[in-house]
Design an enzyme around this catalytic site. Structure first.
Site, mmCIF file in Angstrom:
data_model
loop_
_atom_site.group_PDB
_atom_site.id
_atom_site.type_symbol
_atom_site.label_atom_id
_atom_site.label_comp_id
_atom_site.label_asym_id
_atom_site.label_seq_id
_atom_site.Cartn_x
_atom_site.Cartn_y
_atom_site.Cartn_z
ATOM 1 N N ASP A 8 0.852 -1.175 0.000
ATOM 2 C CA ASP A 8 0.000 0.000 0.000
ATOM 3 C C ASP A 8 0.901 1.242 0.000
ATOM 4 O OD1 ASP A 8 -2.353 1.677 0.550
ATOM 5 O OD2 ASP A 8 -1.511 1.821 2.570
ATOM 6 N N ASP A 10 -0.138 5.270 1.070
ATOM 7 C CA ASP A 10 -0.285 6.199 2.181
ATOM 8 C C ASP A 10 -0.350 5.470 3.518
ATOM 9 O OD1 ASP A 10 -0.586 8.789 0.721
ATOM 10 O OD2 ASP A 10 -2.264 7.715 -0.173
ATOM 11 N N SER A 43 -2.764 0.250 -4.360
ATOM 12 C CA SER A 43 -3.237 1.501 -3.766
ATOM 13 C C SER A 43 -4.675 1.819 -4.155
ATOM 14 C CB SER A 43 -2.320 2.642 -4.235
ATOM 15 O OG SER A 43 -2.776 3.888 -3.790
ATOM 16 N N LYS A 199 -8.145 -4.973 -3.482
ATOM 17 C CA LYS A 199 -6.731 -5.111 -3.847
ATOM 18 C C LYS A 199 -6.338 -6.568 -4.068
ATOM 19 C CE LYS A 199 -5.180 -0.884 -1.537
ATOM 20 N NZ LYS A 199 -4.241 -0.310 -0.547
ATOM 21 N N ASP A 222 -1.814 -0.752 5.949
ATOM 22 C CA ASP A 222 -2.147 -0.091 7.213
ATOM 23 C C ASP A 222 -3.630 0.250 7.335
ATOM 24 O OD1 ASP A 222 -2.095 2.181 5.313
ATOM 25 O OD2 ASP A 222 -2.281 3.378 7.135
ATOM 26 N N ASN A 225 -8.758 -1.011 3.643
ATOM 27 C CA ASN A 225 -8.771 -1.469 2.257
ATOM 28 C C ASN A 225 -7.570 -2.361 1.921
ATOM 29 O OD1 ASN A 225 -6.898 0.620 2.354
ATOM 30 N ND2 ASN A 225 -7.477 1.475 0.378
#
Length: 274
Positions: A8, A10, A43, A199, A222, A225
């Site tokens: 991922d 962010d 992402s 994802k 984190d 999603n």
């Protein structure tokens, strides 16, 4: 044995400034290339932002963008899913009195549409100036979503007060009758995706193409999603800064994203053991 690494962005690969150490990544990627280990960016962001972030690396890595709906392998597009217009209409009807309060957004290839009176809290995001300029250039304001152009819809989103986020997501996923699921990437940012398209779904297309099992997949995340991706991967890492629900979905814990935890784990657990 790790053959694919997916991460991922962010709160995971990117630090608190929305950046990553390009020189360090180049060193790691060079060794991964040498060992034929694939690197995947997974992402909720679209390829506009991701292409800017990984300029210079686009022909060496794969992308699972838009929460799995857009899959690209070293420049080759494999999957491009768009949303059913009736599902979008049902979603807007469900939140007809909250479209501004919840800062509902609709993303197409040509822009990100918001209502004129919706307030988007840009200060919630650590985004480098050039990326922010690109993001702002894509925003288009409407007086009503009935004005939405007839363009393929890629993603629905909301920006919620963090203290209300979990309750609103739970309420939507419990009571919405259509085939949509709300999930969060943190900081009150919510993606609304077609149920089953996440994802892990997009990542599976890459694994199938490469003939790689999930037993050989390492993944980092984190946010909510990321859960399906972490559940798929045999070598799954939740970031130290992740909420408990994400940590419970992973097998291992990675250092905080502020400390470049993803690169640290790859260097320690992959590169030093080759």
């Amino acid at each position: 044995m790790v053959k694919v690494i997916a991460t991922d962005m962010d709160g995971t690969f990117l630090d608190h400034r929305g950046l990553y150490d390009r020189e360090r990544f180049e060193t790691v990627l060079k060794e991964l290339d040498h060992q034929d280990i694939r690197f995947v960016v997974a992402s909720g962001n679209n390829m506009g932002r991701l292409s800017l972030m990984f300029e210079g690396f686009l022909d060496r890595i794969a992308f699972v963008a838009d929460n799995g709906c857009h899959v690209i392998d070293r420049g080759e597009e494999l999957v491009r899913r768009t949303m059913d217009r009736q599902l979008v209409a049902d979603f807007l009807a469900y939140y007809q009195d909250k479209q501004s309060d919840y800062c509902i957004s609709i993303t197409t290839a040509n822009g990100l549409y918001l209502l004129e009176n919706a307030h988007f809290p840009f200060n919630h995001f650590a985004i480098e100036a050039e990326q922010m300029a690109l993001f702002l250039s894509r925003i288009k304001r409407l007086t009503s979503f009935s004005e939405l152009p007839d363009e393929p819809i890629l993603k629905l989103g909301m920006m919620l007060p963090e203290e209300q986020c979990d309750d609103i997501i739970t309420g939507f996923n419990t009571h919405f009758s259509g085939n949509l699921t709300a999930t969060t990437s943190g900081y009150g940012s919510v993606d609304v995706i077609e149920t089953g398209l996440h994802k892990a779904w997009g990542l599976q297309h890459l694994l199938d193409k490469w003939g790689v099992s999930a037993e050989d997949l390492m993944a980092f995340g984190d946010g909510g999603n990321d859960i399906e991706m972490l559940q798929l991967a045999h070598h799954s890492y939740a970031m130290d800064n992740a909420p408990d629900a994400v940590k419970e979905a992973a097998h291992f814990l990675a250092p905080n994203h502020r400390d470049h935890g993803v690169l640290s784990v790859i260097e320690r657990e992959v590169l030093t053991k080759i």
